[in-house]
Scaffold this active site. Sequence first.
Site, PDB file in Angstrom:
ATOM      1  N   THR A 131       0.816  -1.209   0.000  1.00 44.29           N
ATOM      2  CA  THR A 131       0.000   0.000   0.000  1.00 44.29           C
ATOM      3  C   THR A 131       0.854   1.264   0.000  1.00 44.29           C
ATOM      4  O   THR A 131       2.047   1.236   0.280  1.00 44.29           O
ATOM      5  CB  THR A 131      -0.929   0.031   1.233  1.00 44.29           C
ATOM      6  OG1 THR A 131      -0.147   0.111   2.416  1.00 44.29           O
ATOM      7  CG2 THR A 131      -1.823  -1.192   1.286  1.00 44.29           C
ATOM      8  N   ASP A 132       0.179   2.362  -0.313  1.00 47.90           N
ATOM      9  CA  ASP A 132       0.834   3.666  -0.235  1.00 47.90           C
ATOM     10  C   ASP A 132       0.575   4.258   1.151  1.00 47.90           C
ATOM     11  O   ASP A 132       0.012   3.591   2.022  1.00 47.90           O
ATOM     12  CB  ASP A 132       0.354   4.582  -1.365  1.00 47.90           C
ATOM     13  CG  ASP A 132      -1.144   4.838  -1.340  1.00 47.90           C
ATOM     14  OD1 ASP A 132      -1.799   4.622  -0.286  1.00 47.90           O
ATOM     15  OD2 ASP A 132      -1.678   5.264  -2.377  1.00 47.90           O
ATOM     16  N   GLN A 133       0.937   5.503   1.331  1.00 42.59           N
ATOM     17  CA  GLN A 133       0.800   6.148   2.640  1.00 42.59           C
ATOM     18  C   GLN A 133      -0.662   6.267   3.083  1.00 42.59           C
ATOM     19  O   GLN A 133      -0.953   6.367   4.262  1.00 42.59           O
ATOM     20  CB  GLN A 133       1.453   7.532   2.600  1.00 42.59           C
ATOM     21  CG  GLN A 133       1.694   8.122   3.952  1.00 42.59           C
ATOM     22  CD  GLN A 133       2.546   9.374   3.869  1.00 42.59           C
ATOM     23  OE1 GLN A 133       2.689   9.975   2.821  1.00 42.59           O
ATOM     24  NE2 GLN A 133       3.120   9.766   4.995  1.00 42.59           N
ATOM     25  N   MET A 134      -1.589   6.203   2.130  1.00 46.23           N
ATOM     26  CA  MET A 134      -3.017   6.296   2.455  1.00 46.23           C
ATOM     27  C   MET A 134      -3.621   4.931   2.768  1.00 46.23           C
ATOM     28  O   MET A 134      -4.806   4.825   3.029  1.00 46.23           O
ATOM     29  CB  MET A 134      -3.780   6.927   1.285  1.00 46.23           C
ATOM     30  CG  MET A 134      -3.337   8.346   0.975  1.00 46.23           C
ATOM     31  SD  MET A 134      -4.152   9.030  -0.491  1.00 46.23           S
ATOM     32  CE  MET A 134      -3.417   8.041  -1.795  1.00 46.23           C
TER      33      MET A 134
ATOM     34  N   VAL B  34      -3.848   2.531   0.579  1.00 43.65           N
ATOM     35  CA  VAL B  34      -4.465   2.050  -0.658  1.00 43.65           C
ATOM     36  C   VAL B  34      -3.445   1.210  -1.423  1.00 43.65           C
ATOM     37  O   VAL B  34      -2.274   1.586  -1.530  1.00 43.65           O
ATOM     38  CB  VAL B  34      -4.941   3.240  -1.523  1.00 43.65           C
ATOM     39  CG1 VAL B  34      -5.441   2.775  -2.880  1.00 43.65           C
ATOM     40  CG2 VAL B  34      -6.029   4.028  -0.792  1.00 43.65           C
TER      41      VAL B  34
END
Length: 139
Positions: free
Chosen positions: A15-18, A20
């Site tokens: 995932t990314d920082q969000m 997602v």
Amino acid sequence: MIINETSIKVRYAETDQMGVVYHANYLIWMEIGRTNFIEDLGFKYADLEKDGILAPVLEINVSYKQACKYGETVTVKTWLDHYDGLRIRYGYEIYKESGELAFTGTSSHVCVKKESFRPVSIRKTHPEWHEAYINALKK
């Protein structure tokens, strides 16, 4: 039609920082689904490679519908979409834990000789795979 269902727990590293899932990780999930589909038919990619045959990707088509997120368990559905003895196209759908469709896609492949990258007919080199693929399309 035979459909493999594979559950995957979304890992933080995907995932990314969000939180997602990064878009390229869906391609990895497609590969996991494809490998499991082939194993459901009674075969292994590794055995094909031991025989000097590779199955490179010719084309990938994807459509992102909903974001998958860290902590979810997604389901990858994989099936044989097309097979003509030379070219193979797999179909994929990825569902969120809630049951919502998150992703659709296809990947097209051709089997080639490892040393030359020249296409080979699975019908001739691996008739048992050919028969299983034909039967997978019929069901």
